[in-house]
Enzyme design. Structure first.
Site, PDB file in Angstrom:
ATOM      1  N   PRO A   8       0.791  -1.220   0.000  1.00 56.15           N
ATOM      2  CA  PRO A   8       0.000   0.000   0.000  1.00 56.15           C
ATOM      3  C   PRO A   8       0.828   1.277   0.000  1.00 56.15           C
ATOM      4  CG  PRO A   8      -0.101  -1.086   2.137  1.00 56.15           C
ATOM      5  CD  PRO A   8       0.538  -2.048   1.183  1.00 56.15           C
ATOM      6  N   ASN A   9       0.320   2.221  -0.767  1.00 53.45           N
ATOM      7  CA  ASN A   9       0.867   3.593  -0.865  1.00 53.45           C
ATOM      8  C   ASN A   9       2.181   3.680  -1.640  1.00 53.45           C
ATOM      9  OD1 ASN A   9      -1.238   4.910   0.680  1.00 53.45           O
ATOM     10  ND2 ASN A   9      -0.418   3.792   2.419  1.00 53.45           N
ATOM     11  N   ARG A  39       4.824  11.100  -2.398  1.00 54.87           N
ATOM     12  CA  ARG A  39       4.565  10.804  -0.999  1.00 54.87           C
ATOM     13  C   ARG A  39       5.812  11.062  -0.147  1.00 54.87           C
ATOM     14  NH1 ARG A  39       4.670   4.650   1.220  1.00 54.87           N
ATOM     15  NH2 ARG A  39       3.893   5.088   3.300  1.00 54.87           N
ATOM     16  N   TYR A  81      10.974   9.107   1.326  1.00 56.38           N
ATOM     17  CA  TYR A  81      10.982   8.053   0.304  1.00 56.38           C
ATOM     18  C   TYR A  81      11.653   8.453  -1.007  1.00 56.38           C
ATOM     19  CZ  TYR A  81       7.693   5.889   3.527  1.00 56.38           C
ATOM     20  OH  TYR A  81       7.120   5.346   4.642  1.00 56.38           O
ATOM     21  N   ASN A  99       8.211  -5.351  -0.803  1.00 56.78           N
ATOM     22  CA  ASN A  99       8.084  -4.187   0.074  1.00 56.78           C
ATOM     23  C   ASN A  99       6.605  -4.124   0.421  1.00 56.78           C
ATOM     24  OD1 ASN A  99       7.881  -1.811   1.413  1.00 56.78           O
ATOM     25  ND2 ASN A  99       9.039  -0.596  -0.077  1.00 56.78           N
ATOM     26  N   ALA A 134       3.023  -0.604   4.826  1.00 59.77           N
ATOM     27  CA  ALA A 134       2.535  -0.644   6.206  1.00 59.77           C
ATOM     28  C   ALA A 134       2.076  -2.040   6.635  1.00 59.77           C
ATOM     29  CB  ALA A 134       1.400   0.357   6.380  1.00 59.77           C
ATOM     30  N   HIS A 142       4.013  -4.227   9.121  1.00 58.31           N
ATOM     31  CA  HIS A 142       3.924  -4.083  10.577  1.00 58.31           C
ATOM     32  C   HIS A 142       2.608  -4.600  11.147  1.00 58.31           C
ATOM     33  CE1 HIS A 142       7.241  -1.571   9.439  1.00 58.31           C
ATOM     34  NE2 HIS A 142       6.451  -0.713   8.825  1.00 58.31           N
ATOM     35  N   ASP A 177       1.957 -15.645   6.489  1.00 60.08           N
ATOM     36  CA  ASP A 177       1.489 -17.000   6.170  1.00 60.08           C
ATOM     37  C   ASP A 177       1.620 -17.281   4.674  1.00 60.08           C
ATOM     38  OD1 ASP A 177       0.893 -17.379   8.824  1.00 60.08           O
ATOM     39  OD2 ASP A 177      -1.283 -17.230   8.597  1.00 60.08           O
ATOM     40  N   GLU A 237      12.938  -9.113   1.819  1.00 62.67           N
ATOM     41  CA  GLU A 237      12.107  -7.991   2.274  1.00 62.67           C
ATOM     42  C   GLU A 237      12.882  -6.692   2.061  1.00 62.67           C
ATOM     43  OE1 GLU A 237      11.027  -8.444   6.395  1.00 62.67           O
ATOM     44  OE2 GLU A 237      10.388  -6.345   6.572  1.00 62.67           O
ATOM     45  N   HIS A 266      12.788  -2.330   2.264  1.00 59.90           N
ATOM     46  CA  HIS A 266      12.172  -1.054   2.645  1.00 59.90           C
ATOM     47  C   HIS A 266      13.050   0.075   2.138  1.00 59.90           C
ATOM     48  CE1 HIS A 266       9.316  -3.140   5.133  1.00 59.90           C
ATOM     49  NE2 HIS A 266      10.315  -3.864   5.590  1.00 59.90           N
ATOM     50  N   SER A 310      13.019   3.153   3.282  1.00 59.75           N
ATOM     51  CA  SER A 310      13.513   3.910   4.438  1.00 59.75           C
ATOM     52  C   SER A 310      14.113   2.946   5.461  1.00 59.75           C
ATOM     53  CB  SER A 310      12.359   4.693   5.074  1.00 59.75           C
ATOM     54  OG  SER A 310      11.381   3.808   5.593  1.00 59.75           O
ATOM     55  N   ARG A 352      12.914   5.071  12.549  1.00 60.16           N
ATOM     56  CA  ARG A 352      11.624   5.761  12.519  1.00 60.16           C
ATOM     57  C   ARG A 352      10.786   5.373  13.745  1.00 60.16           C
ATOM     58  NH1 ARG A 352       9.120   5.185   6.739  1.00 60.16           N
ATOM     59  NH2 ARG A 352       7.811   6.838   7.616  1.00 60.16           N
ATOM     60  N   ARG A 396       7.203   0.881  13.554  1.00 59.97           N
ATOM     61  CA  ARG A 396       7.800   0.388  12.299  1.00 59.97           C
ATOM     62  C   ARG A 396       8.989  -0.548  12.552  1.00 59.97           C
ATOM     63  NH1 ARG A 396       5.372   3.692   8.271  1.00 59.97           N
ATOM     64  NH2 ARG A 396       4.848   5.705   9.180  1.00 59.97           N
TER      65      ARG A 396
HETATM   66  C1  DQA Z   1       8.185   1.245   3.832  1.00 61.77           C
HETATM   67  C2  DQA Z   1       8.246   1.480   5.350  1.00 61.77           C
HETATM   68  C3  DQA Z   1       6.883   1.248   5.977  1.00 61.77           C
HETATM   69  O1  DQA Z   1       6.959   1.490   7.385  1.00 61.77           O
HETATM   70  C4  DQA Z   1       5.866   2.185   5.389  1.00 61.77           C
HETATM   71  O2  DQA Z   1       4.581   1.928   5.929  1.00 61.77           O
HETATM   72  C5  DQA Z   1       5.836   2.151   3.911  1.00 61.77           C
HETATM   73  C6  DQA Z   1       7.101   2.052   3.180  1.00 61.77           C
HETATM   74  C7  DQA Z   1       9.520   1.610   3.149  1.00 61.77           C
HETATM   75  O3  DQA Z   1       9.700   1.248   1.993  1.00 61.77           O
HETATM   76  O4  DQA Z   1      10.358   2.314   3.748  1.00 61.77           O
HETATM   77  O5  DQA Z   1       4.801   2.290   3.293  1.00 61.77           O
HETATM   78  O6  DQA Z   1       7.961  -0.137   3.609  1.00 61.77           O
END
Ligand code: DQA
Length: 154
Positions: free
Chosen positions: A19-20, A27, A32, A83, A86, A89, A96, A107, A109, A111, A116, A120
């Protein structure tokens, strides 16, 4: 002369974004960066080509859609770069799904989640990952591809 044993072609690596992440570039650029998700995809495709890998790139804002895509990866992909945004977390369902996929997963990220907010600092999905890369921006995806290329070549 006996035919040299041929290895089956490596299936594409799935690069999955939660998401996002479709909002990248707009954003919170101070966290980011200014690159868009299309820029990240282009960089992944270029790096994959260099490594002799194919990638499938996907993004969804919906947890169930991400679960469905991970389930499909079990048959259709050789590894996963995720990635989860959110959902990292919050989501036992993604943990699963990754465990059920039985594929090497990295995995990523953008950031450094450990620098942070406290919420997170915990990832539900890390136990299903061979490795975790955080804080290196979009380079993290390319490093993840390099790691999977090595693992899949074994
Ligand atoms: C993220 C870090 C997450 O905490 C956050 O909710 C994101 C992006 C990152 O790429 O740094 O949406 O996964």
């Amino acid at each position: 002369m006996a035919k040299a044993a041929q290895r089956p072609p490596v299936k594409p690596v799935l690069v999955l974004n939660g998401p996002n992440l479709n909002m990248l570039g707009k954003r919170q650029p101070e966290i980011y960066g200014r690159e868009t998700l299309a820029d990240v995809e282009a960089a992944c495709r270029a790096e994959a080509a260099r490594l002799g890998l194919e990638v499938e790139f996907a993004q969804s804002n919906h947890e169930g859609v991400l679960v469905d895509r991970i389930q499909a990866a079990r048959e259709g992909n050789s590894g996963i770069i995720i990635n989860a945004g959110a959902y990292t977390h919050t989501s036992v369902a993604l943990l699963d799904a990754l465990n059920a996929a039985e594929l090497p997963a990295v995995e990523v990220h953008l950031s450094n989640i450990y620098k942070r907010e406290r919420f997170r600092h915990h990832s539900y999905i890390s136990p299903a990952a061979v490795g975790v890369i955080a804080g290196l921006g979009s380079q993290g995806y390319l490093l993840a591809l390099q790691a999977l290329a090595r693992l899949l070549a074994r």
